[in-house]
Structures are given as structure tokens and as C-alpha cells.
Scaffold this motif. Sequence first.
Motif, PDB file in Angstrom:
ATOM      1  N   LEU A 262      36.951   5.443  18.105  1.00 32.66           N
ATOM      2  CA  LEU A 262      36.082   4.410  18.657  1.00 32.66           C
ATOM      3  C   LEU A 262      34.619   4.823  18.577  1.00 32.66           C
ATOM      4  O   LEU A 262      33.738   4.017  18.247  1.00 32.66           O
ATOM      5  CB  LEU A 262      36.474   4.113  20.098  1.00 32.66           C
ATOM      6  N   ARG A 263      34.359   6.086  18.866  1.00 35.04           N
ATOM      7  CA  ARG A 263      32.983   6.581  18.778  1.00 35.04           C
ATOM      8  C   ARG A 263      32.475   6.501  17.340  1.00 35.04           C
ATOM      9  O   ARG A 263      31.348   6.044  17.089  1.00 35.04           O
ATOM     10  CB  ARG A 263      32.907   8.029  19.273  1.00 35.04           C
ATOM     11  N   ILE A 264      33.299   6.945  16.402  1.00 38.56           N
ATOM     12  CA  ILE A 264      32.891   6.930  14.996  1.00 38.56           C
ATOM     13  C   ILE A 264      32.634   5.500  14.527  1.00 38.56           C
ATOM     14  O   ILE A 264      31.719   5.234  13.741  1.00 38.56           O
ATOM     15  CB  ILE A 264      33.963   7.600  14.114  1.00 38.56           C
ATOM     16  N   ALA A 265      33.462   4.552  15.028  1.00 38.24           N
ATOM     17  CA  ALA A 265      33.336   3.152  14.613  1.00 38.24           C
ATOM     18  C   ALA A 265      32.061   2.512  15.130  1.00 38.24           C
ATOM     19  O   ALA A 265      31.698   1.413  14.700  1.00 38.24           O
ATOM     20  CB  ALA A 265      34.551   2.352  15.075  1.00 38.24           C
ATOM     21  N   ASP A 266      31.365   3.169  16.029  1.00 37.40           N
ATOM     22  CA  ASP A 266      30.057   2.685  16.468  1.00 37.40           C
ATOM     23  C   ASP A 266      28.967   3.019  15.454  1.00 37.40           C
ATOM     24  O   ASP A 266      27.847   2.516  15.567  1.00 37.40           O
ATOM     25  CB  ASP A 266      29.675   3.309  17.818  1.00 37.40           C
ATOM     26  N   GLU A 267      29.298   3.891  14.485  1.00 38.85           N
ATOM     27  CA  GLU A 267      28.275   4.392  13.567  1.00 38.85           C
ATOM     28  C   GLU A 267      28.631   4.181  12.101  1.00 38.85           C
ATOM     29  O   GLU A 267      27.904   4.643  11.218  1.00 38.85           O
ATOM     30  CB  GLU A 267      28.061   5.891  13.815  1.00 38.85           C
ATOM     31  N   GLY A 268      29.754   3.494  11.832  1.00 38.88           N
ATOM     32  CA  GLY A 268      30.237   3.387  10.461  1.00 38.88           C
ATOM     33  C   GLY A 268      29.549   2.313   9.646  1.00 38.88           C
ATOM     34  O   GLY A 268      30.203   1.391   9.112  1.00 38.88           O
ATOM     35  N   GLU A 269      28.260   2.408   9.510  1.00 42.03           N
ATOM     36  CA  GLU A 269      27.495   1.436   8.724  1.00 42.03           C
ATOM     37  C   GLU A 269      27.720   1.663   7.227  1.00 42.03           C
ATOM     38  O   GLU A 269      27.897   2.805   6.785  1.00 42.03           O
ATOM     39  CB  GLU A 269      26.002   1.558   9.022  1.00 42.03           C
ATOM     40  N   PRO A 270      27.698   0.599   6.433  1.00 43.30           N
ATOM     41  CA  PRO A 270      27.798   0.793   4.985  1.00 43.30           C
ATOM     42  C   PRO A 270      26.566   1.493   4.435  1.00 43.30           C
ATOM     43  O   PRO A 270      25.453   1.314   4.948  1.00 43.30           O
ATOM     44  CB  PRO A 270      27.922  -0.637   4.449  1.00 43.30           C
ATOM     45  N   GLN A 271      26.780   2.321   3.428  1.00 46.95           N
ATOM     46  CA  GLN A 271      25.706   3.023   2.720  1.00 46.95           C
ATOM     47  C   GLN A 271      24.839   3.844   3.670  1.00 46.95           C
ATOM     48  O   GLN A 271      23.624   3.940   3.508  1.00 46.95           O
ATOM     49  CB  GLN A 271      24.864   2.012   1.930  1.00 46.95           C
ATOM     50  N   SER A 272      25.499   4.460   4.664  1.00 46.63           N
ATOM     51  CA  SER A 272      24.761   5.255   5.650  1.00 46.63           C
ATOM     52  C   SER A 272      24.830   6.754   5.369  1.00 46.63           C
ATOM     53  O   SER A 272      24.096   7.525   5.991  1.00 46.63           O
ATOM     54  CB  SER A 272      25.303   4.986   7.060  1.00 46.63           C
TER      55      SER A 272
END
Length: 400
Positions: A262-272
Motif C-alpha cells: 500500500l505504501r509503495i502504491a502511493d508512489e508508483g507513478e509512471p516514468q518515475s
Amino acid sequence: MLYRKMPKNGDKLSILGFGAMRLPVREDRSIDEPRATKQLRYAIDRGVNYVDTAWPYHMGASEPFLGRALADGYREKVRLATKLPTWMVNSREDMDRFLNAQLERLDTDHIDYYMVHGLTGGSWDKMKGFGVTEFLGSAKADGRIINSGFSFHGRGVDFAGIVDDYDWDFCQIQYNFLDEKNQAGTEGLEYAASKGLGVIVMEPLRGGNLADPVPAEVQEIWDEAPVKRSPAEWALRWIWNRPEVTVVLSGMNEESHIEENLRIADEGEPQSLTVTELQLVGRVERKYREIMKAGCTGCRYCMPCPASVDIPGCLEIYNNLYMFRKEMESKMMYATRLAGIVSADDEPHFASQCIKCGKCVDACPQHLPIPDFLEEVVRDLEGADLRARVETAKRMFVRK
């Protein structure tokens, strides 16, 4: 929680989906329902709105469990996905029978995302012959399913043809940094997206193997990164870095894993991810390749085998055995995949069928000594208990 839109219908789906294939279990291997329900509802309360299951998961118990766990208003908070078990379908009538049974098992009047399960080129031809396209159209028209798709476990060469052969809304593929050239692969991911399909990714951690245990020589590379992330975070962020991906499924069954994902899914932007970070993942991928026993890339130039051995399938599981050191899991996977239980032809494809004709060696671009490797597969993955494992697998994939 971050969300991405399904291209054809505009659904805003959580980039993290809850996979109900590996729910927590009790000692007798039955689903630990109180714990699993709490985990699922916690994830939904934190923003997960895509839940995936299938007929055979947990020996047929996953769908009925979700029917109960999504009570009390939780069904209305999620998009629910399940799949038509292609290996059990023998007629057009079977399709309606399975779908209607799944609606009952899931205690719902519709399936939001319904898939034709585990397609290969051969099984797609079989299902078309039975009238699956008419079935999907009829089920959408009467509201039993909302979106139609397929999950894929076949050869990359067959993927585009299936995409083009029907007006699909979405597809589900196995994808991670070790599978860029395996099954649909990166080429398939990009092709499906170019055709307007949403892409659901399964096995982002290869059944958890890319997260734990991690070989020491792989961990040494991860430790070089200036930004410290767990192996699971690296693997998930690598997939979410691709804008073509809509949802990544995780078979979460530990509270700590749910919290981390859940924490990681807060930051999983494309091309990041930076170029340097992508290069680091590339080094990890190459290190895993070095650890592999057989340097098979899954190109399938060795196929078809005159003795019906699924050579790439055998070598993939053999490599997994030595990369991830999970003997019982690998042996069970070998029995399930190679016995023909879920294949289109219902025929076995074991390494022990090899007749040492040498055609595969001549065809292999890597010039691998394939018959020698297949002897090692027989030694390490077959054994006296193979028949018992096959019978167990059959019980997992029979009609309940």
C-alpha cells in the motif's frame, strides 16, 4: 493510493489490485477466513478497488470466500474480476453454466471484469470453436459481465493474434523484470496498450520469489542503490514505471506485505525511475540469469518437440528451482503445468518424454545441451511422487 484509467471505459482503478490466489491459510490449508477478510477489507479501506480471483483458486474456495468477505457494502466498493476456466469447457452451454455458478459463488449479479482464463494460441482456437465470442457478447448484453478480457500464459508469437481476434476491453499478462521476453513480455504489453486494452499484470514478484529469499549476490546489487528500497519495492516500481500498465495484482497474505505494498502504491507513478535506477534493475536481472542453471530465454525456437516435451516450460521451472530454492513449490508447479491438466490438448509434456533426437539442440539460438538439461529436470522435478502430485493438481482444477 494512485489510480489509472482503464482505456475503453474510463474506470479509475487502483494501481494495486488484490489477488485472491494466495490468501492466508490454516494448518489444513483451508482459507483462514477471519484473517483473510480483515486483510481484504483493510486493503479496500486504504483505496484498493480491484479484486481478482478465479474458479480453481484455493481448490475452488476463493470465489465463495469473496462472496462472503465482500458483504457489508464492500462489494460496491470494488471492481470484481474472475475467469472462465477454459480447460473445463467442452461446449457453449458450459460457459453459461460456469458463469452463472460464479455469480452465485461470488454472491453478485454481475462480474465487472471477466476473463477467458489462461489462453494460449491453441486454447483460444478451441474456445472460439465452442462459441466463446457469442457467449461474451451475450453475457455483456444481459449484464452478467461488464468488461470482457483474457489472461494469457502462451507464446509471445500468439499474443497479438488473440488481441486482434476480438474486441477485448482488457487483458492480463505475467510481467516482471525477469519476464520481459517471456510469454507476452514487453512487446505484448506495448501491443495491447496500443490497441486500447487495459493491461492487468500478474506475478509481479514471480509468486513472491523476487522478494524473498533474495540470493546474496543479488542483494549486493540492490544495496548499491543510493535510494534504499526493498526488493519487492524495486520490482513493483519497475512495473508501475510503465505507463501501459493499468493494475498490478499482488497475492497479499501477510499484514506486513499489505502495508508495504500500500505504501509503495502511493508512489508508483509512471516514468518515475531514473535511468540509473533502471540500469540497476537491469544488472539484477542479469545476475539472476547468471544464477540460472540453463540459459533458456523462452524463445521457443526448439518447439514443437517431436516427443511433445514442453522444453521452455520444463527449463523455466528448473531455473526457478535453482534461483529461488523452493523445492516443493517448484515440484508442484511442474506437475500442474506439464501434466496437461490446464493445456489445450490435455496431453502430458514432461521432460521424461525426451527421446534425445537432437532437433532442439540444432534449433536453439543459445546452443544449449537441451537433452542433458532435461535429464536433470527429470532427476530434480519428477521422481517417485510425480503421479501423486499430478493427482493433487487434478483435484485443484476440477469442477466443484
